[in-house]
Design a protein around this motif. Structure first.
Motif, PDB file in Angstrom:
ATOM      1  N   GLU A   1       0.833  -1.177   0.045  1.00 59.48           N
ATOM      2  CA  GLU A   1      -0.022  -0.234  -0.128  1.00 59.48           C
ATOM      3  C   GLU A   1       0.823   1.176   0.126  1.00 59.48           C
ATOM      4  O   GLU A   1       1.962   1.206   0.763  1.00 59.48           O
ATOM      5  CB  GLU A   1      -0.955   0.028   1.337  1.00 59.48           C
ATOM      6  CG  GLU A   1      -1.805  -1.039   1.075  1.00 59.48           C
ATOM      7  CD  GLU A   1      -3.037  -0.868   2.317  1.00 59.48           C
ATOM      8  OE1 GLU A   1      -2.686  -0.088   3.120  1.00 59.48           O
ATOM      9  OE2 GLU A   1      -4.139  -1.498   2.052  1.00 59.48           O
TER      10      GLU A   1
ATOM     11  N   ARG B   1      -3.471   0.062  -3.262  1.00 61.43           N
ATOM     12  CA  ARG B   1      -2.719  -1.106  -3.351  1.00 61.43           C
ATOM     13  C   ARG B   1      -1.923  -1.083  -4.701  1.00 61.43           C
ATOM     14  O   ARG B   1      -2.772  -0.963  -5.728  1.00 61.43           O
ATOM     15  CB  ARG B   1      -3.567  -2.448  -3.112  1.00 61.43           C
ATOM     16  CG  ARG B   1      -4.000  -2.878  -1.863  1.00 61.43           C
ATOM     17  CD  ARG B   1      -4.911  -3.975  -1.624  1.00 61.43           C
ATOM     18  NE  ARG B   1      -6.148  -3.455  -2.200  1.00 61.43           N
ATOM     19  CZ  ARG B   1      -7.335  -3.014  -1.383  1.00 61.43           C
ATOM     20  NH1 ARG B   1      -7.065  -3.001  -0.157  1.00 61.43           N
ATOM     21  NH2 ARG B   1      -8.514  -3.002  -2.049  1.00 61.43           N
TER      22      ARG B   1
ATOM     23  N   THR C   1      -4.902   6.028  -0.277  1.00 67.27           N
ATOM     24  CA  THR C   1      -3.951   4.840  -0.257  1.00 67.27           C
ATOM     25  C   THR C   1      -4.511   3.809  -0.876  1.00 67.27           C
ATOM     26  O   THR C   1      -5.605   3.373  -0.786  1.00 67.27           O
ATOM     27  CB  THR C   1      -3.933   4.670   1.549  1.00 67.27           C
ATOM     28  OG1 THR C   1      -2.886   5.871   2.064  1.00 67.27           O
ATOM     29  CG2 THR C   1      -2.800   3.468   1.287  1.00 67.27           C
TER      30      THR C   1
ATOM     31  N   GLU D   1      -1.687  -0.431 -10.220  1.00 58.88           N
ATOM     32  CA  GLU D   1      -2.632  -0.699  -9.207  1.00 58.88           C
ATOM     33  C   GLU D   1      -3.637  -1.912  -9.731  1.00 58.88           C
ATOM     34  O   GLU D   1      -4.188  -2.806  -9.018  1.00 58.88           O
ATOM     35  CB  GLU D   1      -3.551   0.542  -9.230  1.00 58.88           C
ATOM     36  CG  GLU D   1      -4.651   0.282  -8.198  1.00 58.88           C
ATOM     37  CD  GLU D   1      -5.915   1.452  -8.062  1.00 58.88           C
ATOM     38  OE1 GLU D   1      -6.711   1.361  -7.221  1.00 58.88           O
ATOM     39  OE2 GLU D   1      -5.759   1.926  -8.999  1.00 58.88           O
TER      40      GLU D   1
END
Length: 389
Positions: free
Chosen positions: A120, A174, A172, A191
């Motif tokens: 993250e 991943r 935020t 992402e």
């Protein structure tokens, strides 16, 4: 710059002198080592790295530290440093705290790439080509083709797309590492790849843990003519059109919208085919239980015509989630060829209840009996098509 000095008070023999100078030889450009903060001033930071003189962080390397980072450095603190130069003209090792952190961040990114790991990080900016994401001190880039949180629709202008992209700054997300080229200071992230793998893992967990009868929350992710898909946190379940409402609807948008947060009932879990069946209406009171208690044959009610068919018209009771059928023979005393000759969709009418069959969810209504006060016998044959919706 501090005065050049060797810690002679602790060096009393040739052997100790040699050991002190050997420590200088152990330092080389690019080496990362642990040091101790000795002094912090507005112009420099002195750090003991075990050499004959304190190392110095000054000039541009001092400017690379944020005010928050500088404020956090206290005398006696341990800190990792990067050796820029083992010894300057005054005998002090030239050090960098920022480059040590950046070097460690590059190593971390390389490890993530090697392990194909998901991590993250916060979106710190954007441009026409994609998102900017900082992995510690290292600037990473996410091309628009690798952004999963933002879809480009056919009607989007460049300005609208950029506006929606700007809304991702500060979030935020991943990511996975796609490419690293340290020589070119290049870190490319995705992402989309991270989300795809994360959702697969979450779907496997959900399929393992979910059971029919569970109640869960999710967000409507997309609509189709046959129902609504709900994101349960990594896996989509389907609310079939027939499970959205107890009443008759022609499209899911009459009940939910994309982005709506909903609480749903788990109808079934097909682990082999990886499908999750959901229901919205099962968490709402079954309207027919209220119909039995509230209405009786012979009652007059207000209803809104919802659909015309060859055999009559469906009408929804005002204030209820229940529809009844006005058979074509109950529309008027005279002969009616087509229901549209008497009513149209959206009309509000006064009707008389002439039939209630709760076990089969049938409600027979009549217009002509409400007008002419004809007894409610409801003796016509119920069309099978009416039960098919």
């Amino acid at each position: 710059m501090p005065e050049n000095h060797v810690r002679t008070s602790n060096i009393n023999s040739m052997e100790e002198w040699l050991r002190a100078y050997d420590q200088i030889e152990d330092l080389y450009p690019g080496k990362i080592l642990e040091g101790t903060v000795m002094q912090v001033t507005p112009n420099e930071i002195l750090i003991d790295v075990g050499a004959k003189s304190e190392g110095v962080v000054a000039g541009k390397e001092l400017e690379r530290l944020t005010p928050e980072e500088l404020a956090s450095l206290q005398e006696g603190d341990g800190v990792r440093v990067y050796v820029l130069k083992p010894e300057d003209e005054d005998g002090h090792p030239q050090l960098s705290i920022a480059r040590a952190r950046m070097e460690e961040d590059w190593i971390k990114a390389e490890q993530w790439q090697k392990e194909d790991a998901i991590f993250e990080a916060k979106v710190t900016g954007y441009n026409k080509g994609g998102l900017i994401v900082h992995v510690g001190q290292v600037r990473g880039f996410v091309p628009t083709s690798q952004v999963a949180s933002l879809r480009r629709f056919s009607g989007d202008s460049d300005d609208e797309y950029q506006r929606r992209m700007s809304q991702l700054v500060g979030r935020t997300l991943r990511f996975k590492v796609l490419e690293i080229d340290r020589r070119r200071n290049r870190l490319i992230l995705s992402e989309r790849a991270a989300e795809r793998e994360w959702r697969k893992e979450q779907k496997d967990k959900l399929l393992t843990n979910l059971e029919p009868g569970n109640t869960v929350r999710g967000e409507v992710s997309s609509l189709a003519d046959f129902g609504a898909f709900v994101d349960l946190g990594g896996a989509d379940g389907l609310i079939h059109l027939s499970e959205l409402s107890w009443g008759r609807i022609s499209h899911p948008s009459e009940v939910v919208q994309v982005g709506s947060e909903v609480e749903v009932y788990v109808l079934n879990v097909d682990r082999e085919r990886k499908r999750i069946g959901l229901s919205l209406k099962r968490l709402q009171p079954e309207p027919w239980t209220q119909v039995i208690e509230k209405y009786h044959v012979g009652d007059e009610v207000d209803a809104v015509v919802t659909k015309l068919t060859s055999f009559g018209a469906f009408a929804k009771l005002v204030g209820e989630d229940v529809e009844g059928l006005i058979h074509i023979s109950e529309l008027s005393e005279g002969h009616v060829e087509r229901p549209g000759e008497v009513v149209k969709e959206g009309d509000q009418v006064r009707a008389k209840i002439i039939r209630i069959e709760p076990e089969r969810k049938r409600l027979g209504l009549s217009l002509r009996r409400a007008v002419d006060e004809i007894p409610p016998d409801g003796d016509y044959e119920w069309p099978e098509e009416a039960d098919e919706g």
